[in-house]
Design an enzyme around this catalytic site. Structure first.
Site, PDB file in Angstrom:
ATOM      1  N   GLY A   1       0.829  -1.192   0.000  1.00  0.00           N
ATOM      2  CA  GLY A   1       0.000   0.000   0.000  1.00  0.00           C
ATOM      3  C   GLY A   1       0.867   1.246   0.000  1.00  0.00           C
ATOM      4  O   GLY A   1       2.001   1.234  -0.484  1.00  0.00           O
TER       5      GLY A   1
ATOM      6  N   ILE B   1       2.469   2.848   2.417  1.00  0.00           N
ATOM      7  CA  ILE B   1       3.730   2.723   3.148  1.00  0.00           C
ATOM      8  C   ILE B   1       4.617   1.666   2.500  1.00  0.00           C
ATOM      9  O   ILE B   1       5.814   1.892   2.284  1.00  0.00           O
ATOM     10  CB  ILE B   1       3.469   2.391   4.624  1.00  0.00           C
TER      11      ILE B   1
ATOM     12  N   SER C   1       0.281  -9.806  -0.797  1.00  0.00           N
ATOM     13  CA  SER C   1      -0.911  -9.647   0.028  1.00  0.00           C
ATOM     14  C   SER C   1      -2.024 -10.352  -0.722  1.00  0.00           C
ATOM     15  O   SER C   1      -1.890 -10.647  -1.918  1.00  0.00           O
ATOM     16  CB  SER C   1      -1.258  -8.175   0.282  1.00  0.00           C
ATOM     17  N   ARG C   2      -3.115 -10.609  -0.043  1.00  0.00           N
ATOM     18  CA  ARG C   2      -4.207 -11.326  -0.698  1.00  0.00           C
ATOM     19  C   ARG C   2      -4.786 -10.549  -1.870  1.00  0.00           C
ATOM     20  O   ARG C   2      -5.311 -11.135  -2.813  1.00  0.00           O
ATOM     21  CB  ARG C   2      -5.311 -11.649   0.320  1.00  0.00           C
TER      22      ARG C   2
ATOM     23  N   THR D   1       6.202  -2.614  11.514  1.00  0.00           N
ATOM     24  CA  THR D   1       5.813  -1.251  11.886  1.00  0.00           C
ATOM     25  C   THR D   1       4.326  -1.052  11.641  1.00  0.00           C
ATOM     26  O   THR D   1       3.860   0.084  11.586  1.00  0.00           O
ATOM     27  CB  THR D   1       6.617  -0.209  11.081  1.00  0.00           C
TER      28      THR D   1
ATOM     29  N   ARG E   1       0.981  -3.440  12.835  1.00  0.00           N
ATOM     30  CA  ARG E   1       0.257  -3.725  14.064  1.00  0.00           C
ATOM     31  C   ARG E   1       0.812  -5.006  14.665  1.00  0.00           C
ATOM     32  O   ARG E   1       1.043  -5.999  13.960  1.00  0.00           O
ATOM     33  CB  ARG E   1      -1.248  -3.861  13.811  1.00  0.00           C
TER      34      ARG E   1
ATOM     35  N   GLU F   1       0.524  -1.299  24.962  1.00  0.00           N
ATOM     36  CA  GLU F   1       1.374  -0.119  24.956  1.00  0.00           C
ATOM     37  C   GLU F   1       0.904   0.865  26.016  1.00  0.00           C
ATOM     38  O   GLU F   1      -0.302   1.083  26.138  1.00  0.00           O
ATOM     39  CB  GLU F   1       1.355   0.533  23.571  1.00  0.00           C
TER      40      GLU F   1
ATOM     41  N   HIS G   1       6.697   2.765  19.487  1.00  0.00           N
ATOM     42  CA  HIS G   1       5.653   3.197  18.550  1.00  0.00           C
ATOM     43  C   HIS G   1       5.882   4.637  18.091  1.00  0.00           C
ATOM     44  O   HIS G   1       5.065   5.536  18.307  1.00  0.00           O
ATOM     45  CB  HIS G   1       4.259   3.050  19.159  1.00  0.00           C
TER      46      HIS G   1
END
Length: 327
Positions: A155, A157, A176-177, A236, A238, A267, A286
């Site tokens: 995507g 990023i 990715s799917r 980076t 989740r 966190e 984070h």
């Protein structure tokens, strides 16, 4: 009487200095809170008097039960235009409008490379040794040029991370799917036909997927064992995309050469979390979106969101049914 607004989880105490809140001064009383609250009771006690809250990404969840504890709340603003920890339907039921702010995908892409380079060249270990008067050179770095960068997700990023990898002379592969041959070709990337193919081929595997039902726990024991023993895993995105217990075991048992992460399931990371002492692990608190330009955008747009809401025309609305401003 002025409405009350609180900014939650302002760890660096910068929310009020990185934006001009003066335009709201006649209507709004604003305060910033630096401490993280771990329970809904703590949140309610701290900000139960507020009609407006500004939250940073997913640091403080807002499920149905949280809205029930905050009956005065009418406007909730989140950094970013997506926040999986806010129950938007519950917000609508409680008459709370939820608005977002725009953000740049550059900072998390840049931080991905900080982790990759830090792992590849033993930056933390060597810098710490130098400062402590330890051995002069104790590691042998891993090359980037000529190696394969394997991306889970291509995507906004992921595509930026791919370009940097190509500049280093790396072969870039992605999976990715939903990834198509056309999008992969558009970015000069080889499309892997399966997750297994990607993991087996990658020297540096970097996660750039959204967290959802299909990606939660996507990387577990069997997937980590498919990776090369000389490979590095960077996340980076989740934390829940990678099984954290499996990752700890992979680091202790040497299934992979190392791992870096900017995201954790809890966190701030608990003091006794096993990742804190896992070998060959480079962790950051984070910091992906934590840059001055991004924060200036977040908080200035939060001010804009509040002003627009008070005028009856909410901006960047995420909730299905915006509630009217309090009278």
């Amino acid at each position: 009487m002025k409405l009350r607004c609180a900014v939650l989880d302002d760890y660096q105490d910068v929310a009020l200095s990185l934006a001009d809140w003066s335009a709201l001064a006649k209507d709004i009383e604003v305060r910033s809170l630096q401490s993280h609250f771990t329970t809904e009771e703590e949140v309610a006690e701290a900000v139960g008097d507020c009609e407006i809250l500004v939250v940073m990404r997913e640091r403080t969840p807002f499920p149905e039960s949280m809205f029930a504890r905050l009956p005065r709340l009418r406007l909730l603003i989140t950094s970013g235009m997506r926040n999986a920890s806010i129950d938007l339907e519950a917000a609508a039921r409680h008459g709370v409008t939820v608005c977002g702010t725009a953000s740049s995908s550059e900072p998390p892409a840049e931080l991905t490379w900080a982790l990759i380079l830090g792992l590849a060249r033993g930056v933390v270990q060597e810098a710490s040794s130098l400062r402590a008067g330890g051995p002069w050179q104790s590691t042998i770095g891993a090359d980037l040029h000529g190696r394969r960068l394997a991306l889970l997700g291509l995507g906004k990023i992921g595509a930026k991370v791919a370009r940097v990898g190509q500049a280093f002379g790396m072969e870039v592969m992605a999976w990715s799917r939903n990834l198509t041959d056309e999008r992969a070709a558009e970015h000069g990337v080889v499309r892997a036909h399966s997750l297994e193919e990607l993991l087996e081929a990658g020297d540096f595997v970097s996660v750039h997927l959204q967290l959802g039902d299909r990606t939660r726990g996507l990387i577990g024991t069997s997937e980590l064992k498919r990776m090369r023993r000389t490979a590095y895993l960077v996340n980076t995105s989740r934390a829940a995309i990678v099984d954290q217990a499996a990752l700890v075991r992979a680091l202790h048992d040497g299934w992979i050469a190392g791992a870096g992460s900017d995201v954790f399931e809890h966190e701030p990371l608990p003091a006794d979390d096993p990742l804190r002492t896992a070998p060959h692990f480079l962790g950051l608190p984070h910091l992906g979106y934590v840059t001055r330009r991004n924060y200036e955008g977040y908080f200035q747009q939060a001010v804009e969101d509040i002003a627009a809401y008070l005028e009856g025309s909410p901006l960047r609305t995420l909730s299905a049914r915006p509630a009217p401003p309090p009278r």
